[in-house]
Design a protein around this motif. Structure first.
Motif, mmCIF file in Angstrom:
data_model
loop_
_atom_site.group_PDB
_atom_site.id
_atom_site.type_symbol
_atom_site.label_atom_id
_atom_site.label_comp_id
_atom_site.label_asym_id
_atom_site.label_seq_id
_atom_site.Cartn_x
_atom_site.Cartn_y
_atom_site.Cartn_z
ATOM 1 N N SER A 150 0.829 -1.198 0.000
ATOM 2 C CA SER A 150 0.000 0.000 0.000
ATOM 3 C C SER A 150 0.873 1.262 0.000
ATOM 4 O O SER A 150 1.810 1.380 0.774
ATOM 5 C CB SER A 150 -0.891 -0.016 1.240
ATOM 6 N N HIS A 151 0.557 2.167 -0.892
ATOM 7 C CA HIS A 151 1.359 3.390 -1.064
ATOM 8 C C HIS A 151 0.480 4.471 -1.682
ATOM 9 O O HIS A 151 -0.633 4.200 -2.136
ATOM 10 C CB HIS A 151 2.550 3.114 -1.990
ATOM 11 N N ARG A 152 1.016 5.689 -1.716
ATOM 12 C CA ARG A 152 0.368 6.773 -2.447
ATOM 13 C C ARG A 152 1.260 7.187 -3.600
ATOM 14 O O ARG A 152 2.483 7.112 -3.496
ATOM 15 C CB ARG A 152 0.145 7.987 -1.532
ATOM 16 N N TYR A 184 -4.342 5.863 -0.584
ATOM 17 C CA TYR A 184 -3.501 4.662 -0.504
ATOM 18 C C TYR A 184 -4.107 3.547 -1.349
ATOM 19 O O TYR A 184 -5.324 3.385 -1.399
ATOM 20 C CB TYR A 184 -3.365 4.201 0.955
ATOM 21 N N HIS A 185 -3.241 2.782 -2.002
ATOM 22 C CA HIS A 185 -3.697 1.688 -2.857
ATOM 23 C C HIS A 185 -2.558 0.705 -3.053
ATOM 24 O O HIS A 185 -1.392 1.047 -2.801
ATOM 25 C CB HIS A 185 -4.183 2.240 -4.208
ATOM 26 N N GLY A 186 -2.902 -0.488 -3.518
ATOM 27 C CA GLY A 186 -1.872 -1.488 -3.771
ATOM 28 C C GLY A 186 -2.473 -2.741 -4.377
ATOM 29 O O GLY A 186 -3.695 -2.832 -4.569
ATOM 30 N N LEU A 207 -0.787 6.070 -16.665
ATOM 31 C CA LEU A 207 -0.504 7.337 -17.334
ATOM 32 C C LEU A 207 -0.537 8.446 -16.297
ATOM 33 O O LEU A 207 -1.492 8.523 -15.511
ATOM 34 C CB LEU A 207 -1.563 7.611 -18.402
ATOM 35 N N ARG A 208 0.505 9.270 -16.297
ATOM 36 C CA ARG A 208 0.616 10.330 -15.293
ATOM 37 C C ARG A 208 1.080 11.646 -15.910
ATOM 38 O O ARG A 208 1.907 11.680 -16.806
ATOM 39 C CB ARG A 208 1.661 9.959 -14.237
ATOM 40 N N ARG A 209 0.580 12.712 -15.337
ATOM 41 C CA ARG A 209 1.110 14.053 -15.572
ATOM 42 C C ARG A 209 2.076 14.320 -14.420
ATOM 43 O O ARG A 209 1.694 14.163 -13.263
ATOM 44 C CB ARG A 209 -0.049 15.058 -15.584
#
Ligand code: MD3
Ligand code: FE
Length: 204
Positions: free
Chosen positions: A117-119, A173-175, A197-199
């Protein structure tokens, strides 16, 4: 399923033939920018996923320099390949954000891989969403809140699913708890690709 305001799950967004086409372009990216073994900052503990990127920037991590975005592959030293048109089209269709994505992180999960789990907080512009695509075997995913201790919702991400993380979900938080091996025939070798995909930077 609505966990929070900004969480949008689009199950089976890509049908079978679209998944096959997307997989082919991802394999081309990997031919130019091979999957490498990422390591945690400080401890140097190897992650169980294998990673690469496309785009003007890529997310990388190693023991010495930690989490960061950079313009070149950490092993080959070459610039990342461009983001394929199909993924730029996806961003245009679902992101509801004026600026294009700069990074596409490609994670490969074998049957035993997971992600704690992380951000996602290494970007400068949190007003842009993160757009995720799953290809291959099913994975048990969790998403919580902005605090590590917030309650979590679990769901199974399947091949072709798209998830858009915007608004308050953007910093949740997700994982990935575990893989469900043998649940998809898309990858001959089994396992799962996840594309995010990220900005990274603020436009202008
Ligand atoms: C929820 N990847 O690369 S994608 C990552 O399946 C990452 O490989 C996972 O977490 C994977 O950072 C999950 C779905 C996802 C991506 C970003 C999120 C969910 C998210 C950001 C906030 C909340
Ligand atoms: Fe993440």
């Amino acid at each position: 399923m609505c966990i929070s305001q900004g969480f949008r799950w689009l199950p089976a967004y890509f049908e079978q033939s679209a998944q096959t086409r997307l997989l082919a372009v991802i394999r081309c990216v990997i031919a130019e920018a091979p999957l490498y073994v990422p390591a945690m900052p400080r401890t140097g503990k190897q992650m169980s996923v294998r990673m690469t990127n496309c785009g003007s920037l890529g997310w990388v991590t190693d023991q010495e320099r930690g989490y960061r975005y950079q313009a070149v592959h950490p092993v080959t030293g070459r610039p990342w390949p461009p983001i394929p048109a199909a993924l730029l089209d996806l961003w245009s269709a679902v992101a509801e954000h004026p600026a294009p994505p700069e990074a596409c992180l490609i994670n490969y999960y074998s049957a035993s891989a997971k992600m704690g789990s992380h951000r996602d907080a290494d970007e400068q512009d949190f007003s842009a969403p993160v757009v995720s695509v799953s290809l291959g075997d099913d994975a048990v995913f969790h998403v919580g809140g902005v605090r590590r201790t917030d309650p979590k919702t679990r769901m199974t991400l399947k091949s072709g699913d798209v998830v858009v993380l915007a608004g308050d979900a953007r910093l949740a938080y997700h994982g990935i708890d575990r893989m469900l091996p043998g649940t998809s025939a898309l990858l001959e070798e089994g396992g799962r690709f996840n594309l995010t995909l990220r900005r990274v930077s603020k436009p202008g």
